[in-house]
Write an enzyme that holds these catalytic residues in place. Structure first.
Site, short mmCIF file in Angstrom:
data_model
loop_
_atom_site.label_atom_id
_atom_site.label_comp_id
_atom_site.label_asym_id
_atom_site.label_seq_id
_atom_site.Cartn_x
_atom_site.Cartn_y
_atom_site.Cartn_z
N ARG A 1 -2.25 -20.64 -31.77
CA ARG A 1 -3.20 -20.36 -30.69
C ARG A 1 -2.80 -19.16 -29.86
NH1 ARG A 1 -2.42 -26.05 -27.99
NH2 ARG A 1 -0.33 -25.40 -28.61
N ASN B 1 -1.15 -10.93 -3.78
CA ASN B 1 -1.94 -9.70 -3.74
C ASN B 1 -2.21 -9.20 -5.14
OD1 ASN B 1 -1.57 -9.69 -0.91
ND2 ASN B 1 0.32 -8.54 -1.11
N GLN C 1 1.79 -15.53 0.22
CA GLN C 1 0.65 -14.64 0.06
C GLN C 1 0.70 -14.04 -1.34
OE1 GLN C 1 -0.12 -11.91 3.37
NE2 GLN C 1 -0.38 -10.26 1.92
N HIS D 1 7.02 1.34 -0.72
CA HIS D 1 6.66 0.51 0.44
C HIS D 1 7.66 -0.62 0.67
CE1 HIS D 1 2.36 1.73 -0.86
NE2 HIS D 1 2.81 2.60 0.02
N LYS E 1 9.53 -10.40 -3.33
CA LYS E 1 8.31 -10.24 -4.11
C LYS E 1 8.57 -10.63 -5.56
CE LYS E 1 7.05 -6.23 -1.36
NZ LYS E 1 6.95 -4.78 -1.33
N TYR F 1 1.07 -9.73 -7.27
CA TYR F 1 2.25 -9.89 -6.42
C TYR F 1 2.23 -11.26 -5.75
CZ TYR F 1 2.57 -4.74 -6.23
OH TYR F 1 2.67 -3.41 -6.53
N LYS G 1 -1.93 8.39 2.99
CA LYS G 1 -0.84 7.71 3.67
C LYS G 1 0.46 7.86 2.88
CE LYS G 1 0.78 3.11 4.88
NZ LYS G 1 0.54 1.68 4.76
N ASP G 2 0.41 7.62 1.57
CA ASP G 2 1.63 7.72 0.76
C ASP G 2 2.13 9.15 0.63
OD1 ASP G 2 1.66 4.99 0.48
OD2 ASP G 2 1.17 4.97 -1.66
#
Length: 174
Positions: free
Chosen positions: A23, A48, A46, A62, A72, A132, A167-168
């Site tokens: 399978r 993401n 959380q 980050h 993480k 994440y 931003k980065d």
């Protein structure tokens, strides 16, 4: 799950221990007891998803500052990514060092990133998605970063970036 600690102490590459049959395969991708036995955080609050349309998209580097530092667990659910971890722990023997890991929907690898690390990635295929699990909630006032092409870190990105957020592009140096 097969845990292999990287040269950056406390970070792990996790391979799935697959049970294969006609399978396909079955594998456990998380077990809180195994994580706890290894001294790793298993309290994820959380989740993401990062979806990236174009090959060469670069995000990061980050991290969140204390007291909102986060552990993480990252997996690529579609496509392929060059994931970069940078040790920011001042008391660490690998402070300022980085490693890379290829995560893909084909190799099913995951990476465990402990608190005190910066994280970034570059997509190696169009339509790449990352999943994440985070041990802290996002806190914008403690969200920080390091410029992706910092001359001190000398990260060897595999491709010229095709997409980077404003931003980065303006994150500070290490």
């Amino acid at each position: 799950m097969i845990f292999t600690e990287t040269k950056l102490k406390g970070s792990y590459i996790i391979d799935l221990d697959q049970i294969i049959d006609e399978r396909g395969f079955f594998a456990r991708s998380f077990d809180g007891e195994i994580f706890s036995n290894l001294g790793l955080s298993s309290n994820f609050v959380q989740c993401n998803i990062s979806f990236n349309q174009k090959k060469g998209t670069l995000r990061g580097l980050h991290f969140q500052e204390k007291p909102y530092g986060e552990n993480k667990l990252v997996r690529c659910t579609q496509g392929k990514v060059f994931e970069v971890l940078v040790d920011l722990r001042i008391d660490s023997s690998t402070y300022g060092k980085w490693i890379d890991v290829i995560l893909s929907s084909e190799n099913h690898k995951m990476v465990y990133v402990p608190e005190g690390f910066a994280l970034g990635f570059q997509t190696l295929e169009d339509n790449t998605e990352l999943f994440y699990q985070m041990s802290q909630f996002y806190n914008p006032s403690h969200s920080k970063g390091i410029i992706w092409n910092d001359p001190c870190l000398k990260v060897s990105w595999p491709l010229n970036p095709t997409v980077i957020s404003k931003k980065d592009q303006t994150l500070p140096l290490f």
